[in-house]
Design a protein around this motif. Structure first.
Motif, PDB file in Angstrom:
ATOM      1  N   ILE A  91     -17.689 -35.592 -10.707  1.00 41.02           N
ATOM      2  CA  ILE A  91     -16.559 -36.408 -11.164  1.00 41.02           C
ATOM      3  C   ILE A  91     -16.743 -36.748 -12.643  1.00 41.02           C
ATOM      4  O   ILE A  91     -17.836 -37.109 -13.070  1.00 41.02           O
ATOM      5  N   SER A  94     -29.520 -42.376 -16.045  1.00 40.18           N
ATOM      6  CA  SER A  94     -29.909 -41.976 -14.700  1.00 40.18           C
ATOM      7  C   SER A  94     -28.725 -42.077 -13.740  1.00 40.18           C
ATOM      8  O   SER A  94     -27.938 -43.013 -13.823  1.00 40.18           O
ATOM      9  N   GLY A  95     -28.601 -41.077 -12.876  1.00 39.15           N
ATOM     10  CA  GLY A  95     -27.559 -41.132 -11.846  1.00 39.15           C
ATOM     11  C   GLY A  95     -26.157 -40.859 -12.325  1.00 39.15           C
ATOM     12  O   GLY A  95     -25.186 -41.277 -11.708  1.00 39.15           O
ATOM     13  N   THR A  96     -26.008 -40.143 -13.436  1.00 34.35           N
ATOM     14  CA  THR A  96     -24.668 -39.858 -13.939  1.00 34.35           C
ATOM     15  C   THR A  96     -24.226 -38.423 -13.665  1.00 34.35           C
ATOM     16  O   THR A  96     -23.150 -38.019 -14.064  1.00 34.35           O
ATOM     17  N   GLY A  97     -25.083 -37.647 -12.995  1.00 32.32           N
ATOM     18  CA  GLY A  97     -24.652 -36.328 -12.553  1.00 32.32           C
ATOM     19  C   GLY A  97     -25.323 -35.140 -13.221  1.00 32.32           C
ATOM     20  O   GLY A  97     -24.871 -34.006 -13.045  1.00 32.32           O
ATOM     21  N   LYS A  98     -26.416 -35.357 -13.938  1.00 28.29           N
ATOM     22  CA  LYS A  98     -27.048 -34.244 -14.651  1.00 28.29           C
ATOM     23  C   LYS A  98     -27.600 -33.203 -13.668  1.00 28.29           C
ATOM     24  O   LYS A  98     -27.297 -32.011 -13.770  1.00 28.29           O
ATOM     25  N   THR A  99     -28.414 -33.677 -12.733  1.00 27.63           N
ATOM     26  CA  THR A  99     -28.988 -32.753 -11.760  1.00 27.63           C
ATOM     27  C   THR A  99     -27.888 -32.144 -10.889  1.00 27.63           C
ATOM     28  O   THR A  99     -27.881 -30.949 -10.625  1.00 27.63           O
ATOM     29  N   LEU A 100     -26.955 -32.984 -10.488  1.00 23.74           N
ATOM     30  CA  LEU A 100     -25.845 -32.513  -9.660  1.00 23.74           C
ATOM     31  C   LEU A 100     -25.078 -31.386 -10.351  1.00 23.74           C
ATOM     32  O   LEU A 100     -24.742 -30.370  -9.740  1.00 23.74           O
ATOM     33  N   ASP A 130     -36.243 -31.857 -15.987  1.00 28.91           N
ATOM     34  CA  ASP A 130     -35.718 -33.206 -16.126  1.00 28.91           C
ATOM     35  C   ASP A 130     -36.732 -34.104 -16.841  1.00 28.91           C
ATOM     36  O   ASP A 130     -37.912 -33.774 -16.914  1.00 28.91           O
ATOM     37  N   ARG A 133     -26.220 -43.553  -7.938  1.00 30.02           N
ATOM     38  CA  ARG A 133     -27.285 -43.426  -6.954  1.00 30.02           C
ATOM     39  C   ARG A 133     -27.216 -44.432  -5.807  1.00 30.02           C
ATOM     40  O   ARG A 133     -27.562 -44.112  -4.678  1.00 30.02           O
TER      41      ARG A 133
HETATM   42  N1  LIG Z   1     -20.452 -37.479 -12.041  1.00 29.13           N
HETATM   43  C1  LIG Z   1     -20.750 -37.512 -10.732  1.00 29.13           C
HETATM   44  N2  LIG Z   1     -19.902 -36.996  -9.822  1.00 29.13           N
HETATM   45  C2  LIG Z   1     -20.194 -37.011  -8.512  1.00 29.13           C
HETATM   46  N3  LIG Z   1     -21.314 -37.523  -7.996  1.00 29.13           N
HETATM   47  C3  LIG Z   1     -22.201 -38.056  -8.850  1.00 29.13           C
HETATM   48  C4  LIG Z   1     -21.982 -38.060 -10.252  1.00 29.13           C
HETATM   49  N4  LIG Z   1     -23.034 -38.641 -10.854  1.00 29.13           N
HETATM   50  C5  LIG Z   1     -23.891 -38.953  -9.882  1.00 29.13           C
HETATM   51  N5  LIG Z   1     -23.413 -38.607  -8.668  1.00 29.13           N
HETATM   52  C6  LIG Z   1     -24.061 -38.876  -7.365  1.00 29.13           C
HETATM   53  O1  LIG Z   1     -25.302 -39.548  -7.604  1.00 29.13           O
HETATM   54  C7  LIG Z   1     -26.409 -38.755  -7.210  1.00 29.13           C
HETATM   55  C8  LIG Z   1     -27.446 -38.763  -8.307  1.00 29.13           C
HETATM   56  O2  LIG Z   1     -26.980 -38.027  -9.420  1.00 29.13           O
HETATM   57  P1  LIG Z   1     -27.916 -37.010 -10.225  1.00 29.13           P
HETATM   58  O3  LIG Z   1     -29.090 -36.662  -9.406  1.00 29.13           O
HETATM   59  O4  LIG Z   1     -27.085 -35.908 -10.717  1.00 29.13           O
HETATM   60  O5  LIG Z   1     -28.353 -37.974 -11.401  1.00 29.13           O
HETATM   61  P2  LIG Z   1     -29.091 -37.609 -12.753  1.00 29.13           P
HETATM   62  O6  LIG Z   1     -28.093 -37.765 -13.851  1.00 29.13           O
HETATM   63  O7  LIG Z   1     -29.771 -36.304 -12.617  1.00 29.13           O
HETATM   64  O8  LIG Z   1     -30.118 -38.820 -12.854  1.00 29.13           O
HETATM   65  P3  LIG Z   1     -31.677 -38.853 -13.294  1.00 29.13           P
HETATM   66  O9  LIG Z   1     -31.670 -38.950 -14.775  1.00 29.13           O
HETATM   67  O10 LIG Z   1     -32.160 -40.129 -12.667  1.00 29.13           O
HETATM   68  O11 LIG Z   1     -32.306 -37.633 -12.743  1.00 29.13           O
HETATM   69  C9  LIG Z   1     -25.857 -37.371  -6.939  1.00 29.13           C
HETATM   70  O12 LIG Z   1     -26.508 -36.757  -5.876  1.00 29.13           O
HETATM   71  C10 LIG Z   1     -24.406 -37.632  -6.607  1.00 29.13           C
HETATM   72  O13 LIG Z   1     -24.276 -37.936  -5.235  1.00 29.13           O
END
Ligand SMILES: Nc1ncnc2c1ncn2[C@@H]1O[C@H](COP(=O)(O)OP(=O)(O)OP(=O)(O)O)[C@@H](O)[C@H]1O
Ligand SMILES: [Mg+2]
Length: 333
Positions: free
Chosen positions: A20, A61-67, A124, A293
């Motif tokens: 998203i 963190s948790g903004t969707g990078k890994t996703l 990461d 997250r």
């Molecule tokens: N932009 C997004 N759209 C949809 N789901 C999201 C999004 N961002 C985060 N999520 C949800 O939150 C979870 C964690 O996101 P993700 O692992 O991509 O975070 P990250 O940016 O890699 O964080 P970190 O820096 O802590 O590794 C995902 O599994 C997903 O369910």
């Protein structure tokens, strides 16, 4: 596979199904990936070497990078692995650890070396590798950066079974939160000090150039120049606002709301939530400051008590939540 690379817009469309928002980052990554595989195809045809543009993703963190990376690799059908830069720093055997990452890539490709050479490696937490931070034990952050830049640049790496994997065509995507980077960018640009305006200039282009993360900002942050030099493409992820958090619960193909609706459907029960439920969960998630997250845990906590009784009570036809702070309504046959 290289003959039928998805176009950047097709890649973005696939990403949109799961990720998203983050429109700018999606486009940047899509173009970078498209260019990467085009370069490989051209180099193969002309017998030349690929000059690679690895990618750096910056965002909280948790903004969707890994996703985004996971979704990307699925869309492209290329092998994909993730690794944490911090665990490289904590080991005494860094080269073993790096070899392990590449071994996992080969495993993902079912042991096919040729296929793994076109894979994607996501590393990461590279922001934790800054020099003189004292965060990392074992190897210094800087020595990890040196080891990484070697494989990012392209080097034959010996695997456990003695085979060599050439990393020249592997796309490396690095990620990190880079807390405090905005202050550095601001202090180094002084408004429009970086690129001066003149009348005929397009303001939009100027804004973009001035808000760009520059290599100098990353040096200032603590990455070594050679390392940032291997990451010419930078994509920034926005912090998620309440509206985006709500959409994350409901819109993606594998959204948590959809998942639970499917579970209830399996019990012959219809699950519905009124909009305030999502707003309230999003509000709490914002306060927890872990991006998206905490959404999953909060939503599961809400429905778990219901899921405890539903399988035992065959008369329940529907469960309806009006608020996070009210008991759900049970509709019975
Ligand atoms: N932009 C997004 N759209 C949809 N789901 C999201 C999004 N961002 C985060 N999520 C949800 O939150 C979870 C964690 O996101 P993700 O692992 O991509 O975070 P990250 O940016 O890699 O964080 P970190 O820096 O802590 O590794 C995902 O599994 C997903 O369910
Ligand atoms: Mg991540």
């Amino acid at each position: 596979m290289l003959d039928q690379i998805l176009t950047p817009s097709a890649i973005v469309k696939r990403l949109d199904e799961y990720v998203i928002g983050q429109e700018a980052a999606k486009r940047t990554v899509a173009v970078a990936v498209y260019t990467h595989y085009r370069k490989i195809a051209n180099a193969a045809r002309e017998g030349t070497a690929v000059t690679k543009s690895n990618v750096l993703l910056i965002g909280s963190s948790g903004t969707g990078k890994t996703l985004l990376c996971e979704t990307l690799s699925r869309a492209l059908g290329v092998p994909f692995v993730t690794a944490e830069a911090t665990s490289l720093a904590q080991t005494r055997y860094m080269s073993d650890e790096i070899e392990g990452i590449l071994q996992r890539l080969v495993d993902r490709a079912g042991g096919d070396l040729a296929q793994s050479r076109h894979g994607i490696v996501f590393i990461d937490e590279v922001d934790k590798l800054r020099g003189g931070d004292g965060v990392v034990r074992g190897a210094s952050g800087e020595s990890v950066q040196h080891a990484l830049l070697k494989i990012m640049e392209g080097a034959p790496v010996k695997l456990a079974d003695g085979a060599f994997l050439d990393t020249s065509d592997i796309l490396f995507i690095c990620g990190g939160a880079f807390v405090g980077l905005d202050e550095i960018i601001r202090s180094q640009t002084h408004g429009y000090g970086f690129i001066a305006t003149s009348k005929g200039d397009n303001q939009k282009i100027l804004d973009r150039l001035n808000s760009r993360v520059k290599p100098t900002d990353l040096f200032e942050y603590g990455l070594i120049p050679e390392f940032t030099g291997r990451l010419p493409t930078i994509a920034r992820f926005q912090d998620l606002d309440r509206r985006m958090l709500v959409r994350i619960m409901t819109d993606p193909r594998d959204a948590i709301y959809r998942q639970f609706q499917a579970i209830f459907r399996g019990e012959g029960v219809e699950l519905t939530c009124d909009p305030p439920v999502f707003d309230q969960i999003a509000e709490l998630a914002l306060q927890y400051k872990t991006g998206a997250r905490s959404l999953r845990g909060l939503f599961e906590e809400l429905v778990a008590p219901t899921l405890y009784v539903v399988p035992d009570d065959r008369s329940i036809r529907a469960v309806h939540f009006t608020s996070m702070f009210a008991e759900p309504l049970f509709i019975r046959a």
